[in-house]
Write a protein that holds these residues in place. Structure first.
Motif, mmCIF file in Angstrom:
data_model
loop_
_atom_site.group_PDB
_atom_site.id
_atom_site.type_symbol
_atom_site.label_atom_id
_atom_site.label_comp_id
_atom_site.label_asym_id
_atom_site.label_seq_id
_atom_site.Cartn_x
_atom_site.Cartn_y
_atom_site.Cartn_z
ATOM 1 N N TRP A 36 0.862 -1.178 0.000
ATOM 2 C CA TRP A 36 0.000 0.000 0.000
ATOM 3 C C TRP A 36 0.903 1.233 0.000
ATOM 4 C CZ3 TRP A 36 -5.079 -0.067 -0.833
ATOM 5 C CH2 TRP A 36 -5.814 -1.212 -0.527
ATOM 6 N N PHE A 37 0.588 2.146 -0.886
ATOM 7 C CA PHE A 37 1.278 3.426 -0.961
ATOM 8 C C PHE A 37 0.224 4.528 -0.959
ATOM 9 C CE2 PHE A 37 5.693 2.268 -1.945
ATOM 10 C CZ PHE A 37 5.532 0.914 -2.207
ATOM 11 N N ARG A 38 0.660 5.744 -0.700
ATOM 12 C CA ARG A 38 -0.250 6.875 -0.759
ATOM 13 C C ARG A 38 0.476 8.090 -1.318
ATOM 14 N NH1 ARG A 38 -1.064 7.873 5.774
ATOM 15 N NH2 ARG A 38 1.030 8.712 6.207
ATOM 16 N N GLN A 39 -0.309 8.959 -1.909
ATOM 17 C CA GLN A 39 0.255 10.178 -2.476
ATOM 18 C C GLN A 39 -0.685 11.335 -2.205
ATOM 19 O OE1 GLN A 39 1.339 9.913 -6.630
ATOM 20 N NE2 GLN A 39 2.773 11.613 -6.404
ATOM 21 N N ALA A 40 -0.177 12.303 -1.476
ATOM 22 C CA ALA A 40 -0.924 13.524 -1.188
ATOM 23 C C ALA A 40 -0.585 14.565 -2.250
ATOM 24 C CB ALA A 40 -0.574 14.029 0.201
ATOM 25 N N PRO A 41 -1.445 15.548 -2.464
ATOM 26 C CA PRO A 41 -1.175 16.576 -3.468
ATOM 27 C C PRO A 41 0.159 17.266 -3.229
ATOM 28 C CG PRO A 41 -3.438 16.712 -2.737
ATOM 29 C CD PRO A 41 -2.759 15.727 -1.834
ATOM 30 N N GLY A 42 0.959 17.353 -4.278
ATOM 31 C CA GLY A 42 2.231 18.037 -4.180
ATOM 32 C C GLY A 42 3.332 17.249 -3.493
ATOM 33 N N LYS A 43 3.038 16.001 -3.139
ATOM 34 C CA LYS A 43 4.044 15.183 -2.453
ATOM 35 C C LYS A 43 4.348 13.919 -3.261
ATOM 36 C CE LYS A 43 2.971 16.699 2.240
ATOM 37 N NZ LYS A 43 2.687 16.254 3.635
ATOM 38 N N GLU A 44 5.467 13.325 -2.926
ATOM 39 C CA GLU A 44 5.837 12.083 -3.586
ATOM 40 C C GLU A 44 5.023 10.915 -3.007
ATOM 41 O OE1 GLU A 44 10.502 13.112 -4.674
ATOM 42 O OE2 GLU A 44 10.009 11.440 -3.369
ATOM 43 N N ARG A 45 4.922 9.877 -3.810
ATOM 44 C CA ARG A 45 4.244 8.668 -3.331
ATOM 45 C C ARG A 45 5.065 8.064 -2.207
ATOM 46 N NH1 ARG A 45 1.642 4.782 -7.789
ATOM 47 N NH2 ARG A 45 0.918 6.883 -8.321
ATOM 48 N N GLU A 46 4.392 7.696 -1.111
ATOM 49 C CA GLU A 46 5.115 7.153 0.024
ATOM 50 C C GLU A 46 4.554 5.792 0.430
ATOM 51 O OE1 GLU A 46 4.851 9.785 3.390
ATOM 52 O OE2 GLU A 46 2.784 9.223 3.827
ATOM 53 N N PHE A 47 5.436 5.007 0.993
ATOM 54 C CA PHE A 47 5.103 3.667 1.461
ATOM 55 C C PHE A 47 4.197 3.748 2.678
ATOM 56 C CE2 PHE A 47 5.554 -0.654 2.613
ATOM 57 C CZ PHE A 47 5.876 -0.712 3.965
ATOM 58 N N VAL A 48 3.230 2.836 2.732
ATOM 59 C CA VAL A 48 2.336 2.748 3.888
ATOM 60 C C VAL A 48 2.495 1.388 4.571
ATOM 61 C CG1 VAL A 48 -0.062 2.742 4.675
ATOM 62 C CG2 VAL A 48 0.667 4.342 2.870
ATOM 63 N N ALA A 49 2.361 0.317 3.800
ATOM 64 C CA ALA A 49 2.439 -1.029 4.374
ATOM 65 C C ALA A 49 2.764 -2.017 3.274
ATOM 66 C CB ALA A 49 1.124 -1.413 5.053
ATOM 67 N N ALA A 50 3.334 -3.144 3.671
ATOM 68 C CA ALA A 50 3.639 -4.195 2.714
ATOM 69 C C ALA A 50 3.339 -5.553 3.323
ATOM 70 C CB ALA A 50 5.093 -4.134 2.270
ATOM 71 N N LEU A 51 2.866 -6.458 2.491
ATOM 72 C CA LEU A 51 2.594 -7.836 2.894
ATOM 73 C C LEU A 51 3.379 -8.745 1.963
ATOM 74 C CD1 LEU A 51 -0.863 -9.313 3.803
ATOM 75 C CD2 LEU A 51 0.699 -10.567 2.305
ATOM 76 N N LEU A 52 4.272 -9.531 2.546
ATOM 77 C CA LEU A 52 5.099 -10.445 1.774
ATOM 78 C C LEU A 52 4.637 -11.865 2.054
ATOM 79 C CD1 LEU A 52 6.848 -7.803 2.335
ATOM 80 C CD2 LEU A 52 8.799 -9.263 1.797
#
Length: 128
Positions: A36-52
């Motif tokens: 899961w990633f997220r991107q707010a206006p004017g910001k870079e996409r950032e990591f939220v969570a990962a499931l391996l």
């Protein structure tokens, strides 16, 4: 090819909860990294969570700012990954994306360039 479809976003008051879903279809993998990633206006996409997942072993990792508030899980029967988001804050407002790769990225799961397939995103807005 894999198709990912996110759902569950919306508008919520600060302190509220939402559950995002990411439904996968197409090719199946014997091992994978989903994120899961997220991107707010004017910001870079950032990591939220990962499931391996590999050989029945599941490992889940979180970005520090969401630890204790967000929970990532997967329903194998439904080929769906979830992100339960509690105690939401205005700074959680963003478009949330899910992604998947057949590679098992045990140390670089937080990097967006590690993923091969992406969903279209779902908007989460947290009002103060």
């Amino acid at each position: 090819q894999v198709q990912l479809v996110e759902s569950g976003g919306g508008l919520v008051q600060a302190g509220g909860s939402l559950r995002l879903s990411c439904a996968a279809s197409g090719d199946t993998f014997s091992a994978y990294t989903m994120g899961w990633f997220r991107q707010a206006p004017g910001k870079e996409r950032e990591f939220v969570a990962a499931l391996l997942w590999s050989g029945g072993d599941t490992r889940i990792y979180y970005f520090d700012s969401v630890k204790g508030r967000f929970t990532c899980s997967r329903d194998n029967a439904k080929n769906t990954m979830y992100l339960q988001m509690n105690s939401l804050k205005p700074e959680d407002t963003a478009v949330y994306y899910c992604a998947i790769t057949p590679r098992y990225w045990s140390t670089t799961y937080y990097r967006a360039d590690r993923y091969d397939y992406w969903g279209q995103g779902t908007q989460v807005t947290v009002a103060s």
